[in-house]
Structure formats: C-alpha cells, structure tokens
Design a protein around this motif. Structure first.
Motif, short mmCIF file in Angstrom:
data_model
loop_
_atom_site.label_atom_id
_atom_site.label_comp_id
_atom_site.label_asym_id
_atom_site.label_seq_id
_atom_site.Cartn_x
_atom_site.Cartn_y
_atom_site.Cartn_z
N MET A 9 7.93 6.21 -0.86
CA MET A 9 7.89 6.79 -2.21
C MET A 9 9.25 6.97 -2.86
N ALA A 18 -2.52 5.08 4.75
CA ALA A 18 -1.87 3.79 4.97
C ALA A 18 -2.67 3.02 6.03
N ASN A 59 -2.06 15.46 -0.69
CA ASN A 59 -2.51 14.30 0.06
C ASN A 59 -2.03 14.37 1.51
N TYR A 103 6.16 1.08 -9.84
CA TYR A 103 5.40 2.17 -9.23
C TYR A 103 3.90 1.93 -9.27
N HIS A 163 3.10 9.91 5.83
CA HIS A 163 2.83 11.06 4.96
C HIS A 163 3.96 12.10 5.01
N ARG A 188 -3.53 2.21 -3.85
CA ARG A 188 -3.86 3.57 -3.48
C ARG A 188 -5.35 3.59 -3.13
N THR A 209 0.83 -1.20 0.00
CA THR A 209 0.00 0.00 0.00
C THR A 209 0.87 1.25 0.00
N TYR A 210 0.24 2.37 -0.25
CA TYR A 210 0.92 3.65 -0.09
C TYR A 210 1.38 3.80 1.36
N TRP A 228 0.77 14.23 -4.27
CA TRP A 228 1.08 13.63 -2.98
C TRP A 228 1.29 14.68 -1.90
#
Length: 399
Positions: free
Chosen positions: A178, A215, A246, A197, A223, A202, A173-174, A243
């Motif tokens: 990154m 997450a 986000n 990627y 984050h 997401r 997962t995110y 992002w």
C-alpha cells in the motif's frame, strides 16, 4: 493480563537490529543488517528499513544514546546513497554485507516492495533526526524512478526488475504494497499516475464470521507491513475503504483458523495463531488463512511464528498479548538471544524450534509493539511531506 512480555520481546528485537549490523566505518556496507541471524553474509534491505526505525525506538526507550543512533543512521543512509547496488533507485532484496552489492550466491532482482520498506524506514529517520539525515533521505528518494517499475498496459507496478529482461510479475491484488502508491504518486522527480491505485484487485471474501479483502495465500504479513508505518487507523481511502478494519478482520480470521484447526494439528489453537511467512522444519514457508485464491494451497503444516500474532497487536491487542504470554510461559525453547526465535512446530517428531531469527519478523514485531504502546512510528511517518502529498493526491480522508 501481563504486558511484561512486550518489554522483553521489544528489547530482543532491537538487539537484533543493533548487533547484527555492519559496524565497520571503513566498509562499503556500513549499516547493513543481516537478513537472518543464521546467515552472517547476507543483508536484507527490508531488514534495514525496519532497523532504521528500530534505532529511533532504541533512543526513545533509552537502550542507546541519541548520538549513537544518529551516527549509525547517517552512515547507513550514506551506504544506500553511494554504495548499495540499485536499478533506477530500487535496491536488490539481498546485499553482500561487506560490499553492498547484490548477493551473488543465488538469483536476485531489484525489488520494489523491499525497497519501499527501506524507504519507509528512511522516512521515519528523516522526520526524527531532520537536518543532514533528512537531506540524505531526500537524495535517495529523488533518485527513485517509479515509472521504471510501472506497467501502464495493466496499470500496475512490476514486482521486480531484471537488467536483461526488464520488469516482471505484477502487484495484481491487494497485499503489503500500500505505501508504494503513496510514495510513487508523491515523487517530486519521477512520479507514477494517480490512477495506479485503481489497478489492483480488491476481492472481498469471508472466513467464519469475518469478512475482508484478502491476498492470494492469506499470509498475515500482507495485512501488517504497510500498517507498521502508515496510520490507517485514522484514514479511509478515496473509495471509503477502511484498511485498518480490514486488518482487524484478517487478524481475527487468522486466529479463528487456528481455533477451528481443520487439519487437527497440535500447534494451532486460540493462543497459538497468526500464520505468516517464517522459517519451518522444511525451510522458509508462507502459510496463511482462508479464503484462498483458486489454485493456491499454502503450506499449513503446523508451523507458527510469534511474529504473526505480535505483528497484529494494534489490531487484536488482547489476543496478541495472550499469544505472546503463552509462547513465553509454555515454550522456553522458543526464547533466545533476540527474544522469540522465528517459529515452532509441534506436529513433527521431535517438536521443532527455530534456532535463529529473521529480520522482517523481528521488524514487524518491534514496530507494531511500539505503535501499540506509543504510536511513535505512525506519528513520525505521517508527518512526512511526501506521505501527506500522497494522501492528498490519492484523495484519502481522515475518518
């Protein structure tokens, strides 16, 4: 709103990284930095990554000389090139401060995310100092076998590697990983395919008025960590995902959770927020903000770390500075030798205040404060040719 607290806390963070390092030039562990101030035997490679960047901030802020910073940085990178135990170029989470070998007092594994945080710090060093420092970084980076930590069957990175059983767990997962994609695809020697990627989930969700990709446990560091180095403020990914925004939404959601305070806890409120991995009265915990994944129940029991709000200062400047001022003005027990101690909790009797700091919490605090004030870390990291190569390969675009 007073910003004096930023000066005080930044200097405290820097002092941890500068003082809690192995400074014996004859030691194989020269330059290693403690995982936390309460354990003088164990180094964290993620802590070193933040600490390398702290050296640059210390030079620019006049806390140390250029020569002092250069010497410490050079010796640290030599330790990682020649002495630090690794598997395929990825280092173990925790190393013995003196020998630079994996810590043997508890189970450990080679970690891709902690290594990436180290690589990120080494990149800022390479761009700041150039010359011999850049050459050392190049050798460390070229040695990294990214495909060794890639599971092609699911198109995801492994989280760790065990010499007996190979790779295990996945970045499904995110989260905070990154920059692994940028550095992995851009490797000049052992790259992973660009399609990696697309391999992580997401999941767009909403908490209160805030919508964002979260997450599983909702800890705020997911984050923040990549954003300490990569300037997402000026980029969209190949799918048009923002992002940076986000993380703004996730930070505001974290504060909203403390204001809403569904469990009615004493510690949480509008100026005491930012649930993230930290020390607690019951040991190390990873609390977080909804929405949570199914079967995930974070330990939200009243512990709040200052690093949560501080690490989001680039996303929520007014709210973060207000929180730091609140902690400083109302909780003197939370202040120590290295600025804010790791966390506090008013929902136990008696009220609990950590008596130590943790390197990654001091690191995200220091780097984000500096990015908020000057953009220094972002400017250095974004200059790197491998970072730029990763951007090109992943088709990320400037806003």
């Amino acid at each position: 709103m007073s910003t004096k607290i930023l000066d005080l806390e930044a200097k405290g963070c820097f002092d941890f990284f500068w003082n809690e390092a192995n400074t014996n030039p004859a030691s194989k562990g020269y330059g290693l930095i403690l995982d936390q101030s309460a354990n003088k035997q164990v180094a964290s490679i993620a802590s070193v990554g933040f600490g390398l960047t702290a050296i640059i901030i210390g030079i620019e802020r006049g806390w140390i000389t250029y020569e002092q910073g250069y010497e410490r940085t050079k010796g640290t990178l030599e330790t990682f090139l020649y002495n630090a135990e690794h598997e395929g170029g990825f280092f173990y989470h925790f190393l013995n401060m003196e020998t630079a070998q994996k810590n043997e007092t508890f189970y450990d594994c080679a970690s891709i995310i902690d290594s990436t945080l180290f690589f990120n710090g080494a990149i800022t060093s390479a761009e700041y100092f150039g010359g011999e420092i850049k050459e050392l970084f190049e050798k460390i980076y070229e040695r990294v076998d990214w495909p060794m930590y890639y599971d092609e069957s699911v198109n995801q990175y492994y989280m760790g590697y065990n010499v007996d059983t190979g790779g295990f767990h996945h970045w499904e997962t995110y989260a905070e990983q990154m920059t692994q994609y940028l550095l992995g695809v851009a490797s000049p020697t052992h790259p992973v395919p660009v399609k990696i990627y697309e391999g992580f989930e997401r999941k767009l969700a909403k908490y209160g008025p805030y919508e964002f990709v979260n997450a599983p446990g909702g800890a705020l560091f997911v984050h923040q960590f990549s954003h300490a180095f990569f300037d997402f403020k000026h980029y969209l990914d190949g799918d048009g995902m923002d992002w940076f925004e986000n993380s703004v939404q996730a930070s505001l959601a974290s504060r909203h959770y403390s204001i809403e305070n569904p469990k009615g806890l004493k510690t949480y409120h509008e100026n005491s927020w930012g649930l993230t991995a930290c020390a607690s009265p019951n040991g190390y915990i990873v609390p977080g903000t909804p929405p949570f994944y199914p079967n995930v129940d974070p330990p939200n029991e009243g512990t709040v770390p200052p690093a949560g709000a501080a690490g989001s200062i680039v996303f929520t400047p007014e709210e973060s500075i207000a929180a730091l001022n609140y902690y400083y003005e109302n909780h003197p027990q939370l202040w120590g030798e290295y600025g804010f101690q790791d966390a506090y909790n008013l929902d136990v009797e008696p009220a609990w205040y950590a008596n130590h700091v943790i390197g990654i919490d001091k690191g995200i605090t220091l780097l984000m404060i500096e990015n908020y004030r000057s953009g220094l870390v972002w400017d250095l990291y974004m200059k790197n040719k491998y970072v730029q190569r990763g951007i090109e390969l992943l088709n990320w675009k400037k806003k």
